[in-house]
Design a protein around this motif. Structure first.
Motif, short mmCIF file in Angstrom:
data_model
loop_
_atom_site.label_atom_id
_atom_site.label_comp_id
_atom_site.label_asym_id
_atom_site.label_seq_id
_atom_site.Cartn_x
_atom_site.Cartn_y
_atom_site.Cartn_z
N SER A 157 139.85 -6.79 39.17
CA SER A 157 141.03 -7.20 38.41
C SER A 157 140.83 -7.08 36.91
CB SER A 157 141.43 -8.62 38.78
OG SER A 157 140.44 -9.53 38.34
N SER A 158 141.94 -7.17 36.18
CA SER A 158 141.94 -6.95 34.73
C SER A 158 141.18 -8.03 33.97
CB SER A 158 143.37 -6.84 34.21
OG SER A 158 144.07 -8.02 34.52
N ASP A 159 140.97 -9.20 34.56
CA ASP A 159 140.23 -10.26 33.87
C ASP A 159 138.73 -10.23 34.19
OD1 ASP A 159 140.46 -11.05 36.48
OD2 ASP A 159 140.82 -13.16 36.01
N LEU A 160 138.26 -9.18 34.83
CA LEU A 160 136.87 -9.07 35.27
C LEU A 160 136.10 -8.09 34.40
CD1 LEU A 160 134.90 -9.96 37.53
CD2 LEU A 160 135.64 -7.97 38.80
N THR A 161 134.92 -8.50 33.95
CA THR A 161 134.01 -7.62 33.21
C THR A 161 132.70 -7.55 33.99
OG1 THR A 161 134.97 -8.21 31.08
CG2 THR A 161 132.77 -7.26 31.05
N GLU A 173 140.58 -2.30 37.21
CA GLU A 173 141.60 -2.70 36.25
C GLU A 173 140.96 -3.41 35.06
OE1 GLU A 173 144.70 -1.79 36.36
OE2 GLU A 173 144.68 -0.99 38.40
N GLY A 174 139.71 -3.85 35.19
CA GLY A 174 139.00 -4.57 34.15
C GLY A 174 138.05 -3.68 33.38
N THR A 229 144.81 -0.64 32.39
CA THR A 229 144.17 -1.69 31.58
C THR A 229 142.65 -1.60 31.62
OG1 THR A 229 144.19 -3.20 33.45
CG2 THR A 229 146.10 -3.26 31.98
#
Length: 165
Positions: free
Chosen positions: A51-55, A69-70, A86
């Motif tokens: 997901s986009s909030d994952l690094t 997405e992250g 993203t």
């Protein structure tokens, strides 16, 4: 007196639907629990989604499909890799199919590589087939290779076309 009925003929008896169901049920119940064998006709699992909030810092390796997405700081190896709008990937990508919608900083190696109109790629692309949509941003070199997935990045380059084309 004469009929075409096969009820009384010698030979193997054809199973009815009810008999088949009972036979299958009995076979399933007679197997020990430890002898489970997976069904080879199972559907392919869904793609893994980051997901986009994952690094992620580190390499990712899978034989399946992955959608990022992250942010990934490391190399990715997959069957199908989709880089979301993203997403940012800083590292080498190696996959059979690569679809880039977001940002990639590093080398891309794939049998089929597609850069969509929102793609931003800074690095070399080694491919067998490539598609670059209008609007994509790309800085680097493009090389066609018969086997772009060869280890070490030293893929065998495709032979030159006749007449110097």
């Amino acid at each position: 007196m004469f009929s075409k009925s096969r009820i009384n003929e010698p030979g193997p008896k054809a199973q009815t639907e009810t008999d088949k169901a009972k036979s299958t049920e009995m076979t399933a119940m007679s197997k020990p629990a430890g002898d489970y064998a997976p069904n080879p006709t199972r559907a392919k699992p869904a793609a893994s989604v980051l997901s986009s909030d994952l690094t992620i810092t580190g390499n990712i390796k899978t034989t399946g499909d992955i959608q990022v997405e992250g942010v990934v700081e490391g190399d990715i190896r997959a069957h199908l890799l989709t880089v979301g709008e993203t997403a940012t990937i800083k590292g080498e990508i190696t996959a059979d199919d690569v679809v880039v919608n977001g940002r990639v900083v590093g080398r891309v190696r794939g049998l089929k590589v597609r850069l969509t109109s929102t793609a931003r790629v800074e690095g070399d692309i080694i491919h067998k087939t490539i598609a670059i949509e209008s609007g994509a941003h790309f800085e680097g070199s493009v090389q066609r290779a018969e086997d772009p997935l060869a280890n070490g990045g030293m893929a065998k380059l495709a032979p030159p076309l006749p007449n110097g084309e």
